[in-house]
Design a protein around this motif. Structure first.
Motif, PDB file in Angstrom:
ATOM      1  N   PRO A  56       0.944  -1.225  -0.105  1.00 20.34           N
ATOM      2  CA  PRO A  56      -0.071  -0.107   0.110  1.00 20.34           C
ATOM      3  C   PRO A  56       0.807   1.197   0.018  1.00 20.34           C
ATOM      4  O   PRO A  56       0.446   2.220  -0.609  1.00 20.34           O
ATOM      5  CB  PRO A  56      -1.106  -0.154   1.272  1.00 20.34           C
ATOM      6  N   GLU A  57       2.008   1.311   0.663  1.00 17.47           N
ATOM      7  CA  GLU A  57       2.777   2.466   0.754  1.00 17.47           C
ATOM      8  C   GLU A  57       3.258   2.992  -0.738  1.00 17.47           C
ATOM      9  O   GLU A  57       3.368   3.952  -1.305  1.00 17.47           O
ATOM     10  CB  GLU A  57       3.829   2.357   1.768  1.00 17.47           C
ATOM     11  N   GLU A  58       3.747   1.741  -1.522  1.00 16.65           N
ATOM     12  CA  GLU A  58       4.056   1.944  -2.858  1.00 16.65           C
ATOM     13  C   GLU A  58       3.039   2.487  -3.883  1.00 16.65           C
ATOM     14  O   GLU A  58       2.842   3.204  -4.560  1.00 16.65           O
ATOM     15  CB  GLU A  58       4.822   0.708  -3.483  1.00 16.65           C
ATOM     16  N   LEU A  59       1.698   1.722  -3.530  1.00 18.26           N
ATOM     17  CA  LEU A  59       0.617   2.372  -4.336  1.00 18.26           C
ATOM     18  C   LEU A  59       0.435   3.497  -4.107  1.00 18.26           C
ATOM     19  O   LEU A  59       0.037   4.091  -5.216  1.00 18.26           O
ATOM     20  CB  LEU A  59      -0.568   1.254  -4.042  1.00 18.26           C
ATOM     21  N   LEU A  60       0.413   4.301  -2.831  1.00 15.79           N
ATOM     22  CA  LEU A  60       0.022   5.554  -2.511  1.00 15.79           C
ATOM     23  C   LEU A  60       1.152   6.514  -3.174  1.00 15.79           C
ATOM     24  O   LEU A  60       0.580   7.274  -3.957  1.00 15.79           O
ATOM     25  CB  LEU A  60       0.129   5.847  -1.099  1.00 15.79           C
ATOM     26  N   ALA A  61       2.281   5.953  -3.217  1.00 20.46           N
ATOM     27  CA  ALA A  61       3.456   6.769  -3.829  1.00 20.46           C
ATOM     28  C   ALA A  61       3.379   6.828  -5.453  1.00 20.46           C
ATOM     29  O   ALA A  61       3.448   7.882  -6.039  1.00 20.46           O
ATOM     30  CB  ALA A  61       4.745   6.068  -3.891  1.00 20.46           C
ATOM     31  N   PHE A  62       2.655   5.725  -5.821  1.00 21.90           N
ATOM     32  CA  PHE A  62       2.362   5.729  -7.638  1.00 21.90           C
ATOM     33  C   PHE A  62       1.214   6.516  -7.740  1.00 21.90           C
ATOM     34  O   PHE A  62       1.348   7.262  -8.889  1.00 21.90           O
ATOM     35  CB  PHE A  62       2.179   4.194  -7.667  1.00 21.90           C
ATOM     36  N   MET A  63       0.184   6.549  -7.029  1.00 20.05           N
ATOM     37  CA  MET A  63      -0.979   7.332  -7.267  1.00 20.05           C
ATOM     38  C   MET A  63      -0.558   8.730  -7.131  1.00 20.05           C
ATOM     39  O   MET A  63      -1.099   9.605  -7.899  1.00 20.05           O
ATOM     40  CB  MET A  63      -2.071   6.823  -6.187  1.00 20.05           C
ATOM     41  N   GLN A  64       0.372   9.266  -6.255  1.00 22.27           N
ATOM     42  CA  GLN A  64       0.694  10.681  -5.951  1.00 22.27           C
ATOM     43  C   GLN A  64       1.434  11.177  -7.242  1.00 22.27           C
ATOM     44  O   GLN A  64       1.434  12.046  -7.869  1.00 22.27           O
ATOM     45  CB  GLN A  64       1.430  10.865  -4.721  1.00 22.27           C
ATOM     46  N   HIS A  65       2.139  10.164  -7.754  1.00 26.37           N
ATOM     47  CA  HIS A  65       3.250  10.339  -8.819  1.00 26.37           C
ATOM     48  C   HIS A  65       2.415  10.543 -10.097  1.00 26.37           C
ATOM     49  O   HIS A  65       2.683  11.487 -10.851  1.00 26.37           O
ATOM     50  CB  HIS A  65       4.259   9.195  -9.018  1.00 26.37           C
ATOM     51  N   ALA A  66       1.140   9.788 -10.225  1.00 24.03           N
ATOM     52  CA  ALA A  66       0.444   9.678 -11.460  1.00 24.03           C
ATOM     53  C   ALA A  66      -0.379  10.801 -11.362  1.00 24.03           C
ATOM     54  O   ALA A  66      -1.316  11.086 -12.359  1.00 24.03           O
ATOM     55  CB  ALA A  66      -0.066   8.526 -11.880  1.00 24.03           C
ATOM     56  N   GLY A  67      -0.808  11.175 -10.072  1.00 25.99           N
ATOM     57  CA  GLY A  67      -2.035  12.207  -9.898  1.00 25.99           C
ATOM     58  C   GLY A  67      -3.304  11.799 -10.025  1.00 25.99           C
ATOM     59  O   GLY A  67      -4.147  12.208 -10.399  1.00 25.99           O
ATOM     60  N   LEU A  68      -3.274  10.465  -9.514  1.00 23.22           N
ATOM     61  CA  LEU A  68      -4.512   9.665  -9.514  1.00 23.22           C
ATOM     62  C   LEU A  68      -5.235   9.591  -8.039  1.00 23.22           C
ATOM     63  O   LEU A  68      -4.408   9.053  -7.190  1.00 23.22           O
ATOM     64  CB  LEU A  68      -4.275   8.331  -9.996  1.00 23.22           C
ATOM     65  N   ASP A  69      -6.491   9.539  -8.019  1.00 21.00           N
ATOM     66  CA  ASP A  69      -7.320   9.336  -6.509  1.00 21.00           C
ATOM     67  C   ASP A  69      -7.590   8.064  -6.673  1.00 21.00           C
ATOM     68  O   ASP A  69      -7.533   7.484  -7.854  1.00 21.00           O
ATOM     69  CB  ASP A  69      -8.257  10.373  -6.239  1.00 21.00           C
ATOM     70  N   ALA A 113     -10.502   6.565  -7.058  1.00 15.25           N
ATOM     71  CA  ALA A 113     -11.731   6.252  -8.252  1.00 15.25           C
ATOM     72  C   ALA A 113     -11.186   6.445  -9.644  1.00 15.25           C
ATOM     73  O   ALA A 113     -11.430   5.478 -10.620  1.00 15.25           O
ATOM     74  CB  ALA A 113     -12.726   7.372  -8.042  1.00 15.25           C
ATOM     75  N   ALA A 114     -10.168   7.668  -9.737  1.00 13.39           N
ATOM     76  CA  ALA A 114      -9.300   7.450 -11.321  1.00 13.39           C
ATOM     77  C   ALA A 114      -8.547   6.267 -11.515  1.00 13.39           C
ATOM     78  O   ALA A 114      -8.722   5.776 -12.565  1.00 13.39           O
ATOM     79  CB  ALA A 114      -8.500   8.794 -11.257  1.00 13.39           C
ATOM     80  N   LEU A 115      -7.981   5.830 -10.547  1.00 10.01           N
ATOM     81  CA  LEU A 115      -7.234   4.567 -10.640  1.00 10.01           C
ATOM     82  C   LEU A 115      -8.130   3.391 -11.122  1.00 10.01           C
ATOM     83  O   LEU A 115      -7.604   2.886 -11.976  1.00 10.01           O
ATOM     84  CB  LEU A 115      -6.440   4.221  -9.374  1.00 10.01           C
ATOM     85  N   GLN A 116      -9.056   3.278 -10.282  1.00 11.79           N
ATOM     86  CA  GLN A 116     -10.062   2.097 -10.591  1.00 11.79           C
ATOM     87  C   GLN A 116     -10.614   2.132 -11.992  1.00 11.79           C
ATOM     88  O   GLN A 116     -10.593   1.244 -12.649  1.00 11.79           O
ATOM     89  CB  GLN A 116     -11.142   2.201  -9.364  1.00 11.79           C
ATOM     90  N   SER A 117     -10.940   3.649 -12.479  1.00 13.53           N
ATOM     91  CA  SER A 117     -11.745   3.336 -13.738  1.00 13.53           C
ATOM     92  C   SER A 117     -10.386   3.444 -14.855  1.00 13.53           C
ATOM     93  O   SER A 117     -10.803   3.204 -15.898  1.00 13.53           O
ATOM     94  CB  SER A 117     -12.375   4.909 -13.998  1.00 13.53           C
ATOM     95  N   ALA A 118      -9.200   3.496 -14.520  1.00 11.42           N
ATOM     96  CA  ALA A 118      -8.178   3.550 -15.449  1.00 11.42           C
ATOM     97  C   ALA A 118      -7.711   2.058 -15.598  1.00 11.42           C
ATOM     98  O   ALA A 118      -6.801   1.848 -16.756  1.00 11.42           O
ATOM     99  CB  ALA A 118      -7.155   4.329 -15.073  1.00 11.42           C
ATOM    100  N   VAL A 119      -7.958   1.403 -14.617  1.00 11.70           N
ATOM    101  CA  VAL A 119      -7.315  -0.471 -14.732  1.00 11.70           C
ATOM    102  C   VAL A 119      -7.510  -1.086 -16.131  1.00 11.70           C
ATOM    103  O   VAL A 119      -8.783  -0.782 -16.688  1.00 11.70           O
ATOM    104  CB  VAL A 119      -7.796  -1.209 -13.784  1.00 11.70           C
ATOM    105  N   GLY A 120      -6.553  -1.358 -16.728  1.00  9.67           N
ATOM    106  CA  GLY A 120      -6.696  -1.959 -18.017  1.00  9.67           C
ATOM    107  C   GLY A 120      -6.414  -0.993 -19.470  1.00  9.67           C
ATOM    108  O   GLY A 120      -6.373  -1.493 -20.281  1.00  9.67           O
ATOM    109  N   SER A 121      -6.408   0.133 -19.039  1.00  4.91           N
ATOM    110  CA  SER A 121      -6.299   1.117 -20.115  1.00  4.91           C
ATOM    111  C   SER A 121      -4.789   1.289 -20.503  1.00  4.91           C
ATOM    112  O   SER A 121      -3.896   1.026 -19.588  1.00  4.91           O
ATOM    113  CB  SER A 121      -6.646   2.658 -19.647  1.00  4.91           C
ATOM    114  N   PRO A 122      -4.532   1.483 -21.810  1.00  2.00           N
ATOM    115  CA  PRO A 122      -3.357   1.557 -22.165  1.00  2.00           C
ATOM    116  C   PRO A 122      -2.372   2.461 -21.486  1.00  2.00           C
ATOM    117  O   PRO A 122      -1.012   2.518 -21.355  1.00  2.00           O
ATOM    118  CB  PRO A 122      -3.199   1.924 -23.675  1.00  2.00           C
ATOM    119  N   GLY A 123      -2.881   4.078 -21.218  1.00  3.06           N
ATOM    120  CA  GLY A 123      -2.283   4.889 -20.642  1.00  3.06           C
ATOM    121  C   GLY A 123      -1.806   4.358 -19.189  1.00  3.06           C
ATOM    122  O   GLY A 123      -0.553   4.667 -18.710  1.00  3.06           O
ATOM    123  N   LEU A 124      -2.743   3.824 -18.318  1.00  9.08           N
ATOM    124  CA  LEU A 124      -2.082   3.061 -17.087  1.00  9.08           C
ATOM    125  C   LEU A 124      -1.176   2.180 -17.074  1.00  9.08           C
ATOM    126  O   LEU A 124      -0.379   2.168 -16.453  1.00  9.08           O
ATOM    127  CB  LEU A 124      -3.246   2.622 -16.235  1.00  9.08           C
TER     128      LEU A 124
END
Length: 96
Positions: free
Chosen positions: A30-43, A45-56
């Motif tokens: 989880p600490e790495e997940l949070l760091a990735f989300m902060q790096h990518a600017g995702l909350d 909900a945004a991460l969940q909706s982006a799962v599987g997308s080429p951009g993610l």
């Protein structure tokens, strides 16, 4: 102790399984997940909706490629060499 990340078969030919495994690794850390989300600017909900997308997928692989400690930990858990990981990254970034 968290379960190991699933081994990745023939990843040098496919981005999606590698990105999925990267996300699985982050979910287990989880600490790495949070760091990735902060790096990518995702909350969440945004991460969940982006799962599987080429951009993610690209973002996950780029993030791991740029972060040697997490790359090495991921590769050790996935029984994959960093060189194999970077071959996939290079396919996404042929200009380097």
């Amino acid at each position: 102790m968290s379960p190991p990340v699933p081994r990745i078969e023939k990843v040098q030919h496919s981005v999606a399984p590698l990105a999925e495994a990267c996300l699985g690794y982050l979910i287990q850390h989880p600490e790495e997940l949070l760091a990735f989300m902060q790096h990518a600017g995702l909350d969440a909900a945004a991460l969940q909706s982006a799962v599987g997308s080429p951009g993610l997928q690209r973002g996950l692989i780029d993030y791991f490629a740029a972060n040697e400690p997490i790359l090495l930990a991921f590769c050790a858990n996935a029984a994959m060499t960093p060189e194999d990981f970077m071959r996939v990254w290079y396919k996404l970034n042929p200009a380097g």
